[in-house]
Design a protein around this motif. Structure first.
Motif, PDB file in Angstrom:
ATOM      1  N   TYR A  90       0.818  -1.218   0.000  1.00  0.00           N
ATOM      2  CA  TYR A  90       0.000   0.000   0.000  1.00  0.00           C
ATOM      3  C   TYR A  90       0.849   1.264   0.000  1.00  0.00           C
ATOM      4  O   TYR A  90       0.348   2.360  -0.255  1.00  0.00           O
ATOM      5  CB  TYR A  90      -0.893   0.030   1.247  1.00  0.00           C
TER       6      TYR A  90
ATOM      7  N   ASP B 296       4.820  -0.493   5.524  1.00  0.00           N
ATOM      8  CA  ASP B 296       5.046  -1.367   4.368  1.00  0.00           C
ATOM      9  C   ASP B 296       6.491  -1.345   3.892  1.00  0.00           C
ATOM     10  O   ASP B 296       6.860  -2.139   3.018  1.00  0.00           O
ATOM     11  CB  ASP B 296       4.116  -0.946   3.221  1.00  0.00           C
TER      12      ASP B 296
ATOM     13  N   VAL C 150       3.619   0.736  -5.763  1.00  0.00           N
ATOM     14  CA  VAL C 150       2.558   0.502  -4.793  1.00  0.00           C
ATOM     15  C   VAL C 150       1.260   0.242  -5.540  1.00  0.00           C
ATOM     16  O   VAL C 150       1.108   0.603  -6.711  1.00  0.00           O
ATOM     17  CB  VAL C 150       2.380   1.698  -3.821  1.00  0.00           C
TER      18      VAL C 150
ATOM     19  N   GLY D 182      -5.234   1.752  -2.902  1.00  0.00           N
ATOM     20  CA  GLY D 182      -6.167   1.159  -1.959  1.00  0.00           C
ATOM     21  C   GLY D 182      -5.711   1.326  -0.529  1.00  0.00           C
ATOM     22  O   GLY D 182      -4.626   1.839  -0.251  1.00  0.00           O
ATOM     23  N   THR D 183      -6.569   0.873   0.384  1.00  0.00           N
ATOM     24  CA  THR D 183      -6.257   0.909   1.812  1.00  0.00           C
ATOM     25  C   THR D 183      -6.423  -0.492   2.387  1.00  0.00           C
ATOM     26  O   THR D 183      -7.126  -1.331   1.805  1.00  0.00           O
ATOM     27  CB  THR D 183      -7.188   1.882   2.558  1.00  0.00           C
ATOM     28  N   PRO D 184      -5.815  -0.769   3.511  1.00  0.00           N
ATOM     29  CA  PRO D 184      -5.936  -2.096   4.115  1.00  0.00           C
ATOM     30  C   PRO D 184      -7.382  -2.425   4.465  1.00  0.00           C
ATOM     31  O   PRO D 184      -8.234  -1.535   4.559  1.00  0.00           O
ATOM     32  CB  PRO D 184      -5.072  -1.989   5.373  1.00  0.00           C
TER      33      PRO D 184
ATOM     34  N   ARG E 228      -4.109   8.073   6.997  1.00  0.00           N
ATOM     35  CA  ARG E 228      -4.227   7.055   5.978  1.00  0.00           C
ATOM     36  C   ARG E 228      -5.647   6.992   5.437  1.00  0.00           C
ATOM     37  O   ARG E 228      -6.619   7.135   6.158  1.00  0.00           O
ATOM     38  CB  ARG E 228      -3.843   5.699   6.560  1.00  0.00           C
TER      39      ARG E 228
ATOM     40  N   VAL F 256       0.918   8.320   0.910  1.00  0.00           N
ATOM     41  CA  VAL F 256       1.816   7.484   0.107  1.00  0.00           C
ATOM     42  C   VAL F 256       3.044   8.278  -0.310  1.00  0.00           C
ATOM     43  O   VAL F 256       4.182   7.791  -0.228  1.00  0.00           O
ATOM     44  CB  VAL F 256       1.077   6.937  -1.132  1.00  0.00           C
TER      45      VAL F 256
ATOM     46  N   GLN G 260       2.250   4.104  -8.902  1.00  0.00           N
ATOM     47  CA  GLN G 260       1.074   3.592  -8.199  1.00  0.00           C
ATOM     48  C   GLN G 260       0.108   2.985  -9.208  1.00  0.00           C
ATOM     49  O   GLN G 260      -0.385   3.674 -10.111  1.00  0.00           O
ATOM     50  CB  GLN G 260       0.365   4.685  -7.406  1.00  0.00           C
TER      51      GLN G 260
ATOM     52  N   MET H 125      -2.969  -8.073  -1.314  1.00  0.00           N
ATOM     53  CA  MET H 125      -3.489  -6.748  -0.952  1.00  0.00           C
ATOM     54  C   MET H 125      -4.911  -6.857  -0.406  1.00  0.00           C
ATOM     55  O   MET H 125      -5.273  -6.194   0.564  1.00  0.00           O
ATOM     56  CB  MET H 125      -3.472  -5.838  -2.178  1.00  0.00           C
TER      57      MET H 125
END
Length: 510
Positions: free
Chosen positions: A133, A142, A155, A158-160, A172, A179, A193, A245
């Motif tokens: 990410y 990360d 990267v 998206g987000t976790p 975040r 990022v 990205q 991911m």
């Protein structure tokens, strides 16, 4: 000598009393629907091309306003001139290319870069580091175990998953800024990205305008890239990385790849201006009443269709012209204001309140001596969403209960005595979802502690569209609204004391 002084001392209060007792109605009546219409068909005419900031149309509008101020006999408001310039920057793309292991990728088909946030850069690298990410903060890293200094990082957007969302107060999940910050902190030279939506429509080679040309921090460039670019770097690992991911557990890894990036742009410094006319007061001439509106609009569509901006904010602009004329006539009749009045039309409002922000940071007249800013932005039409009261006899009033307890009593008293409009406070609520308080130029006075009132008619179907034309304006209602501003300014310019600043500036985060 003493007797002469005594006579003068006794005469001064009588002069002030006579001036305060002057009837403002005669001068307010010079604000007419006919004159407003005459000005607006010019300001919002085709020749002005939508008055976009830092364009020829905006400059033509500024010249029209300046010439009218001169015609009225207003003094130049800025260092012997009528226009206060401020810089505007715009980028033009010269070249953009990405080559991976000898395979050339094409702009917009395979990758894209934000012109205004990217810097000219050319390099050849032999290694790319995949960092999931691309997050590196107190809740997730990360980059752990990876040396990204001087490297290109890859990267995925998206987000976790929800179980790994950031703790309250972390940034975040709010765009790509975290990022880029993480890449800078870890020494990366560029970020690739992976984003959806490729191929994309070919974009303009000119970027958006901006005013923050000189930046405290130079960040690594971020390039949005397609799946094909990622596959060219990661090979068969890319599919597995995407699955990881989704689960929230991608593994950082370095890849050998010969990457050539060449991004080149030129930065052009343009200019825009605020137009300022000055009417000197009498015994309180070192205190100031500001009457403001923005004269810029959004220019033309991509197809070249003009957005005329008659209501937004041609209506406010021409109201300033008529207000200036009314006060000039009062002064010519010996009934001029005690405080000086500054008539200011600003540009850059549609871009982000640029002109008023520049004035707030570079004031010509002391802000601590500026008793009020009365700002007008869209007073020529009717909001079809307003279902209460008389839709032909209202104005939205914003900000009159903030910063000074004097504002609302004066505003309501002047309206009750002279104009009898319905004063609608719908948009004055701090939690109003449209956040109108923050969206026009009064805000850049309020943030400096200057009391403000903002006059507004609400939005309509032609808002920011080519249909916002002069033929759709309700000129009689517009004149009545402008007169309310005049009567309010008259009182504030002639009262004994400056407006109190007795309410703390308590603004929520924008």
């Amino acid at each position: 000598m003493r007797r002469l002084c005594l006579v003068m001392a006794l005469a001064a209060p009588w002069g002030v009393m006579a001036q305060k007792a002057a009837n403002p109605v005669t001068y307010a009546n010079s604000i007419t629907a006919e004159d407003l219409k005459k000005h607006l068909y010019i300001v919002a005419g085709a020749e002005m091309e939508g008055r976009e900031t830092a364009t020829e149309g905006q400059r033509k509008a500024a010249a029209y306003i300046e010439n009218y101020f001169k015609q009225l006999g207003l003094a130049p408001g800025v260092n012997g001139g009528y226009q206060q310039p401020y810089p505007v920057f715009q980028d033009s793309l010269v070249k953009a290319s990405i080559d991976i292991n000898g395979k050339k990728f094409q702009p917009f088909t395979d990758f894209a870069a934000n012109l205004s946030s990217s810097n000219s850069s050319a390099f050849m690298a032999s290694e790319v580091v995949f960092v999931g990410y691309g997050i590196s903060d107190s809740t997730r890293d990360d980059y752990k175990g990876i040396d990204a200094r001087g490297k290109v990082v890859l990267v995925l957007a998206g987000t976790p998953p929800a179980t790994q969302q950031p703790a309250p107060g972390t940034r975040r999940g709010f765009g790509v800024s975290p990022v880029i910050e993480a890449a800078l902190k870890n020494g990366a030279i560029a970020v690739l990205q992976v984003q959806p939506g490729f191929p994309r429509r070919t974009g303009s080679t000119r970027g958006f305008q901006y005013v923050n040309g000189f930046r405290k921090t130079i960040y690594p460039n971020l390039y949005a890239v397609s799946d094909q670019v990622a596959e060219a770097i990661m090979g068969t690992d890319y599919a597995a990385a995407k699955d990881a991911m989704k689960a929230g557990n991608p593994t950082a890894k370095s890849y050998a790849a010969n990457v050539t990036v060449d991004f080149n742009k030129v930065v052009t410094e343009l200019q825009s201006t605020n137009v300022i006319g000055f009417l000197e007061g009498t015994d309180k001439k070192d205190e100031y009443v500001f009457l403001t509106a923005h004269y810029d609009h959004i220019g033309k569509t991509a197809a070249g269709v003009i957005n005329y901006g008659a209501d937004d904010d041609g209506s406010g602009t021409v109201s300033i012209l008529e207000l200036a004329e009314a006060f000039v006539k009062a002064k010519a009749a010996g009934k001029g204001p005690r405080r000086s009045i500054v008539f200011m039309t600003v540009s850059g409002e549609e871009k982000g309140l640029w002109g008023s922000a520049y004035y707030g940071d570079h004031p010509v007249y002391p802000l601590e001596k500026t008793t009020v800013d009365l700002n007008i932005d869209m007073i020529g039409r009717i909001d079809p969403k307003r279902k209460i009261g008389d839709s032909t006899n209202y104005v939205f009033v914003v900000g009159d209960d903030k910063l000074s307890s004097d504002l609302r009593p004066i505003s309501e008293a002047m309206n009750k005595k002279y104009t009898k409009l319905e004063l609608d406070y719908k948009f004055n609520e701090p939690n109003d979802p449209e956040r109108i308080y923050y969206r026009s130029d009064h805000f850049n006075f309020a943030r400096k502690g200057v009391p403000i009132i903002f006059y507004f008619n609400g939005t309509h179907d032609d808002y920011h569209r080519p249909g916002d034309t002069p033929d759709k304006i309700n000129y009689e209602l517009m004149a009545k609204r402008a007169k309310l501003v005049f009567f309010t300014a008259w009182d504030m310019a002639n009262r004994n004391d400056m407006l109190k600043r007795d309410i703390p500036l308590d603004l929520p985060a924008r």
